[in-house]
Write a protein that holds these residues in place. Structure first.
Motif, PDB file in Angstrom:
ATOM      1  N   GLU A 129       7.748  -5.344  -8.779  1.00  0.00           N
ATOM      2  CA  GLU A 129       6.637  -4.431  -8.486  1.00  0.00           C
ATOM      3  C   GLU A 129       6.392  -4.341  -6.977  1.00  0.00           C
ATOM      4  OE1 GLU A 129       4.443  -1.554  -9.081  1.00  0.00           O
ATOM      5  OE2 GLU A 129       4.705  -2.586 -10.989  1.00  0.00           O
ATOM      6  N   LEU A 130       6.421  -5.476  -6.294  1.00  0.00           N
ATOM      7  CA  LEU A 130       6.236  -5.475  -4.845  1.00  0.00           C
ATOM      8  C   LEU A 130       7.341  -4.673  -4.156  1.00  0.00           C
ATOM      9  CD1 LEU A 130       5.194  -9.196  -4.355  1.00  0.00           C
ATOM     10  CD2 LEU A 130       3.808  -7.214  -3.682  1.00  0.00           C
ATOM     11  N   LEU A 131       8.580  -4.838  -4.613  1.00  0.00           N
ATOM     12  CA  LEU A 131       9.695  -4.110  -4.001  1.00  0.00           C
ATOM     13  C   LEU A 131       9.631  -2.616  -4.286  1.00  0.00           C
ATOM     14  CD1 LEU A 131      12.662  -6.579  -4.497  1.00  0.00           C
ATOM     15  CD2 LEU A 131      11.578  -5.887  -2.345  1.00  0.00           C
ATOM     16  N   ALA A 132       9.094  -2.244  -5.433  1.00  0.00           N
ATOM     17  CA  ALA A 132       8.944  -0.818  -5.739  1.00  0.00           C
ATOM     18  C   ALA A 132       7.917  -0.187  -4.804  1.00  0.00           C
ATOM     19  CB  ALA A 132       8.528  -0.624  -7.200  1.00  0.00           C
ATOM     20  N   GLN A 133       6.848  -0.931  -4.535  1.00  0.00           N
ATOM     21  CA  GLN A 133       5.780  -0.404  -3.685  1.00  0.00           C
ATOM     22  C   GLN A 133       6.119  -0.492  -2.202  1.00  0.00           C
ATOM     23  OE1 GLN A 133       1.893  -1.958  -4.710  1.00  0.00           O
ATOM     24  NE2 GLN A 133       2.352  -1.828  -6.891  1.00  0.00           N
ATOM     25  N   ARG A 134       6.866  -1.543  -1.820  1.00  0.00           N
ATOM     26  CA  ARG A 134       7.200  -1.743  -0.405  1.00  0.00           C
ATOM     27  C   ARG A 134       8.651  -2.200  -0.263  1.00  0.00           C
ATOM     28  NH1 ARG A 134       2.580  -5.637   1.482  1.00  0.00           N
ATOM     29  NH2 ARG A 134       2.538  -6.169  -0.696  1.00  0.00           N
ATOM     30  N   PRO A 135       9.593  -1.267  -0.393  1.00  0.00           N
ATOM     31  CA  PRO A 135      11.009  -1.631  -0.284  1.00  0.00           C
ATOM     32  C   PRO A 135      11.306  -2.305   1.055  1.00  0.00           C
ATOM     33  CG  PRO A 135      10.759   0.664  -0.964  1.00  0.00           C
ATOM     34  CD  PRO A 135       9.393   0.159  -0.593  1.00  0.00           C
ATOM     35  N   GLY A 136      12.228  -3.262   1.010  1.00  0.00           N
ATOM     36  CA  GLY A 136      12.660  -3.907   2.237  1.00  0.00           C
ATOM     37  C   GLY A 136      11.879  -5.141   2.620  1.00  0.00           C
ATOM     38  N   LEU A 137      10.992  -5.615   1.734  1.00  0.00           N
ATOM     39  CA  LEU A 137      10.249  -6.830   2.053  1.00  0.00           C
ATOM     40  C   LEU A 137      11.201  -8.013   2.156  1.00  0.00           C
ATOM     41  CD1 LEU A 137       7.073  -6.609  -0.235  1.00  0.00           C
ATOM     42  CD2 LEU A 137       7.220  -6.216   2.215  1.00  0.00           C
ATOM     43  N   SER A 138      10.857  -8.958   2.997  1.00  0.00           N
ATOM     44  CA  SER A 138      11.657 -10.178   3.160  1.00  0.00           C
ATOM     45  C   SER A 138      11.281 -11.187   2.082  1.00  0.00           C
ATOM     46  CB  SER A 138      11.389 -10.793   4.531  1.00  0.00           C
ATOM     47  OG  SER A 138      10.064 -11.319   4.572  1.00  0.00           O
ATOM     48  N   ASN A 139      12.061 -12.236   1.986  1.00  0.00           N
ATOM     49  CA  ASN A 139      11.777 -13.327   1.064  1.00  0.00           C
ATOM     50  C   ASN A 139      10.373 -13.881   1.296  1.00  0.00           C
ATOM     51  OD1 ASN A 139      12.528 -15.513  -0.836  1.00  0.00           O
ATOM     52  ND2 ASN A 139      12.417 -16.780   0.998  1.00  0.00           N
ATOM     53  N   SER A 140      10.011 -14.126   2.544  1.00  0.00           N
ATOM     54  CA  SER A 140       8.690 -14.686   2.857  1.00  0.00           C
ATOM     55  C   SER A 140       7.569 -13.748   2.438  1.00  0.00           C
ATOM     56  CB  SER A 140       8.575 -14.986   4.350  1.00  0.00           C
ATOM     57  OG  SER A 140       9.448 -16.022   4.709  1.00  0.00           O
ATOM     58  N   GLU A 141       7.734 -12.455   2.709  1.00  0.00           N
ATOM     59  CA  GLU A 141       6.704 -11.478   2.335  1.00  0.00           C
ATOM     60  C   GLU A 141       6.566 -11.389   0.809  1.00  0.00           C
ATOM     61  OE1 GLU A 141       7.134  -8.394   6.098  1.00  0.00           O
ATOM     62  OE2 GLU A 141       8.672  -8.386   4.518  1.00  0.00           O
ATOM     63  N   LEU A 142       7.686 -11.411   0.112  1.00  0.00           N
ATOM     64  CA  LEU A 142       7.650 -11.379  -1.350  1.00  0.00           C
ATOM     65  C   LEU A 142       6.984 -12.635  -1.905  1.00  0.00           C
ATOM     66  CD1 LEU A 142      11.186  -9.917  -2.054  1.00  0.00           C
ATOM     67  CD2 LEU A 142       9.001  -8.848  -2.661  1.00  0.00           C
ATOM     68  N   ALA A 143       7.301 -13.787  -1.332  1.00  0.00           N
ATOM     69  CA  ALA A 143       6.707 -15.043  -1.788  1.00  0.00           C
ATOM     70  C   ALA A 143       5.184 -14.999  -1.645  1.00  0.00           C
ATOM     71  CB  ALA A 143       7.288 -16.217  -1.010  1.00  0.00           C
ATOM     72  N   ARG A 144       4.700 -14.534  -0.499  1.00  0.00           N
ATOM     73  CA  ARG A 144       3.245 -14.427  -0.291  1.00  0.00           C
ATOM     74  C   ARG A 144       2.632 -13.472  -1.308  1.00  0.00           C
ATOM     75  NH1 ARG A 144       4.703 -14.893   5.004  1.00  0.00           N
ATOM     76  NH2 ARG A 144       4.848 -12.662   5.368  1.00  0.00           N
ATOM     77  N   GLY A 145       3.274 -12.335  -1.527  1.00  0.00           N
ATOM     78  CA  GLY A 145       2.738 -11.331  -2.447  1.00  0.00           C
ATOM     79  C   GLY A 145       2.741 -11.768  -3.898  1.00  0.00           C
ATOM     80  N   ALA A 146       3.675 -12.639  -4.263  1.00  0.00           N
ATOM     81  CA  ALA A 146       3.783 -13.115  -5.647  1.00  0.00           C
ATOM     82  C   ALA A 146       3.128 -14.485  -5.840  1.00  0.00           C
ATOM     83  CB  ALA A 146       5.246 -13.183  -6.069  1.00  0.00           C
ATOM     84  N   PHE A 147       2.539 -15.044  -4.765  1.00  0.00           N
ATOM     85  CA  PHE A 147       1.833 -16.321  -4.816  1.00  0.00           C
ATOM     86  C   PHE A 147       2.752 -17.475  -5.238  1.00  0.00           C
ATOM     87  CE2 PHE A 147      -1.211 -12.933  -5.919  1.00  0.00           C
ATOM     88  CZ  PHE A 147      -2.041 -13.018  -4.818  1.00  0.00           C
ATOM     89  N   VAL A 148       3.965 -17.486  -4.673  1.00  0.00           N
ATOM     90  CA  VAL A 148       4.914 -18.583  -4.918  1.00  0.00           C
ATOM     91  C   VAL A 148       5.457 -19.065  -3.577  1.00  0.00           C
ATOM     92  CG1 VAL A 148       5.565 -17.772  -7.232  1.00  0.00           C
ATOM     93  CG2 VAL A 148       6.908 -17.033  -5.250  1.00  0.00           C
ATOM     94  N   THR A 149       6.182 -20.171  -3.602  1.00  0.00           N
ATOM     95  CA  THR A 149       6.776 -20.684  -2.371  1.00  0.00           C
ATOM     96  C   THR A 149       7.983 -19.835  -1.971  1.00  0.00           C
ATOM     97  OG1 THR A 149       8.314 -22.175  -3.494  1.00  0.00           O
ATOM     98  CG2 THR A 149       6.108 -23.060  -2.973  1.00  0.00           C
TER      99      THR A 149
END
Length: 152
Positions: free
Chosen positions: A47-67
């Motif tokens: 879902e995060l990648l659909a809304q904001r393509p190109g996110l990094s691992n760190s950005e995805l981790a923050r958005g999904a509340f995981v390490t």
């Protein structure tokens, strides 16, 4: 010793109730996502990648509340299974920006419908006015905690 004797009345604790609601929501989401071969974190990443393509691992981790480590393992699996693509080398710095593949988009569409059914069920006992009020209240609580005690 009762809850009140211990100094905490869980029935009157907003934090406890929010955690209970969060846990119930996550359980219900896992139940509808499991048949699709997904977890809540898997769904959140797509879902995060659909809304904001190109996110990094760190950005995805923050958005999904995981390490970052958890997200890295998930991204490797998603890439291996054809749901996301990442460049072999970082275009800038160390970040490998991830993007959904057509397979990832199709999978996300099914998952979004399943998750939406859970949200509809969660809100089914509330009027539109009550739903609007709940959204306003929750947004206000998030803002208050994120902004800290700065006198607002």
């Amino acid at each position: 010793m009762s809850q009140k004797d211990a100094g905490v009345d869980l029935d009157a604790s907003l934090g406890y109730l929010l955690k209970e609601a969060s846990s119930a929501l996550r359980t219900a989401m896992e139940e509808v996502l499991r048949p699709l071969g997904m977890s809540v974190t898997h769904y959140s990443c797509l879902e995060l990648l659909a809304q904001r393509p190109g996110l990094s691992n760190s950005e995805l981790a923050r958005g999904a509340f995981v390490t970052r480590q958890t997200m890295n393992v998930l991204l490797q699996a998603l890439e291996r299974d054809g749901y996301v693509t990442r460049p072999a080398e970082a275009p800038v710095g160390k970040a490998l920006p991830a993007r959904l593949t057509p397979r990832g988009r199709r999978s996300l569409e099914k998952a979004t419908a399943a998750v939406r059914s859970v949200e509809v069920r969660m809100l089914s006992g509330m009027t539109e006015a009550e739903q609007s009020s709940a959204f306003r209240s929750l947004r206000s609580m998030v803002r208050a905690l994120r902004d800290g005690d700065d006198g607002r």
